[in-house]
Design a protein around this motif. Structure first.
Motif, mmCIF file in Angstrom:
data_model
loop_
_atom_site.group_PDB
_atom_site.id
_atom_site.type_symbol
_atom_site.label_atom_id
_atom_site.label_comp_id
_atom_site.label_asym_id
_atom_site.label_seq_id
_atom_site.Cartn_x
_atom_site.Cartn_y
_atom_site.Cartn_z
ATOM 1 N N ASN A 9 0.807 -1.220 0.000
ATOM 2 C CA ASN A 9 0.000 0.000 0.000
ATOM 3 C C ASN A 9 0.843 1.274 0.000
ATOM 4 N N LEU A 10 2.162 1.148 -0.071
ATOM 5 C CA LEU A 10 3.046 2.304 0.035
ATOM 6 C C LEU A 10 3.614 2.714 -1.317
ATOM 7 N N LYS A 11 3.914 3.996 -1.472
ATOM 8 C CA LYS A 11 4.518 4.515 -2.708
ATOM 9 C C LYS A 11 5.953 4.008 -2.864
ATOM 10 N N ASP A 12 6.679 3.889 -1.728
ATOM 11 C CA ASP A 12 8.054 3.396 -1.740
ATOM 12 C C ASP A 12 8.173 2.260 -0.723
ATOM 13 N N LYS A 43 8.567 6.706 2.696
ATOM 14 C CA LYS A 43 8.762 7.868 1.835
ATOM 15 C C LYS A 43 7.519 8.115 0.979
ATOM 16 N N ASN A 44 7.231 9.395 0.765
ATOM 17 C CA ASN A 44 6.094 9.787 -0.058
ATOM 18 C C ASN A 44 6.540 10.051 -1.492
ATOM 19 N N SER A 45 5.671 10.617 -2.290
ATOM 20 C CA SER A 45 5.968 10.892 -3.704
ATOM 21 C C SER A 45 7.130 11.848 -3.893
ATOM 22 N N TYR A 46 7.396 12.681 -2.884
ATOM 23 C CA TYR A 46 8.476 13.666 -2.976
ATOM 24 C C TYR A 46 9.810 13.117 -2.472
ATOM 25 N N SER A 50 7.041 10.687 5.507
ATOM 26 C CA SER A 50 5.800 11.411 5.793
ATOM 27 C C SER A 50 5.382 11.350 7.253
#
Length: 85
Positions: A9-12, A43-46, A50
């Motif tokens: 479920n995570l972006k990274d 880590k988020n999209s940036y 987070s």
């Protein structure tokens, strides 16, 4: 198994840092079930972390179904089960 399910479920997924958690059992329709309330920081999209976000995982059969991470799940984990990041 649980960590792998949460990572999906995570972006990274590789950046996941798992925090406090608790597991408990309950009975549903005569069958014993397992649930976990916990926190993960990733880590988020940036590309930055987070902060710890709550998730709830329910074990059905041999797999975990994960809801979260997100703020709503923190309210459930904090208020209902006393789990804090």
């Amino acid at each position: 198994m649980l960590k792998q399910a949460v990572r999906q479920n995570l972006k990274d997924p590789d950046s996941a840092k798992f925090g406090s958690h608790t597991a408990f059992s309950y009975i549903q329709k005569g069958a014993k079930k397992i649930a976990v309330c916990g926190y993960v920081n990733a880590k988020n999209s940036y590309g930055g972390y987070s902060g710890e976000q709550a998730y709830i995982a329910l074990k059905g059969g041999s797999d975990f179904a994960v809801a979260g991470p997100g703020k709503f799940y923190g309210a459930v984990c904090n208020d209902s089960y006393g789990i804090v990041p």
